[in-house]
Design an enzyme around this catalytic site. Sequence first.
Site, PDB file in Angstrom:
ATOM      1  N   LEU A  91      24.539  45.197 -18.665  1.00 27.80           N
ATOM      2  CA  LEU A  91      25.859  44.449 -19.526  1.00 27.80           C
ATOM      3  C   LEU A  91      25.749  42.695 -18.917  1.00 27.80           C
ATOM      4  CD1 LEU A  91      27.919  46.939 -17.590  1.00 27.80           C
ATOM      5  CD2 LEU A  91      27.694  47.245 -19.481  1.00 27.80           C
ATOM      6  N   HIS A 107      22.986  53.715  -7.909  1.00 27.25           N
ATOM      7  CA  HIS A 107      21.958  52.817  -7.994  1.00 27.25           C
ATOM      8  C   HIS A 107      20.751  53.607  -6.898  1.00 27.25           C
ATOM      9  CE1 HIS A 107      18.000  50.825  -8.435  1.00 27.25           C
ATOM     10  NE2 HIS A 107      18.200  50.516  -6.809  1.00 27.25           N
ATOM     11  N   GLY A 141      24.035  40.097 -11.583  1.00 24.74           N
ATOM     12  CA  GLY A 141      22.770  40.609 -11.821  1.00 24.74           C
ATOM     13  C   GLY A 141      22.232  42.000 -11.816  1.00 24.74           C
TER      14      GLY A 141
END
Length: 211
Positions: A91, A107, A141
């Site tokens: 994004l 994740h 990040g």
Amino acid sequence: MRLVVLASGQGTLTQALIDAANAGAPFTIVAIGTDKPDAAVLARATASGIDTFCCRLPDYASRADWDAALAAAVAEHRPDLIVSAGFMKILGDAFLTRFEGRIINTHPALLPSFPGAHAVPDALAYGASVTGSTVHFVDAGVDTGPIIAQRAIDVDPDDTEESLHARIKAVEHALLIEVVRSLAERGWTLSGRRVRLGPETTTPSTRSTRQ
């Protein structure tokens, strides 16, 4: 709480959220978006009567244009929270600015270890004895945002990428539902990299992101 879910593939995480919502969890999935028009997650959405949208990167002149279009498509559904559930695109600034502090991701590793798209084979290649699942807020990040919750599992000596990923997925599904339920019931605040479940405190440096 109104959820928009972003996904790119089979949608097993999305299905877990759909099932939880149907079972009375305190959130509603108002739309499911993808970047792939043939993604299997769209069929899951249709079967559940959930609105869908697709923003294909090749349909836009630039990555920035795509990012702005995706942000606009999500905004139409007035989400309280956006869940990236296997969404395989990074994004950009327009999206992150518009929904700052309201985007979470899962994740398949214990961040900050093994960030990126190859977390499971990376953990095996490194010889890690423990890995797991992380749910975190999304920042600019790659898998670097503030961590909300983690759950660990042992890596078996005879694990393959497939067997390890399957066990992580089981943990990941349960953890995501637990986190979204807690955010819906309690709200949240962010202070730097610290996530606090519950109402905003009076500390000046603490900023509420719950809408």
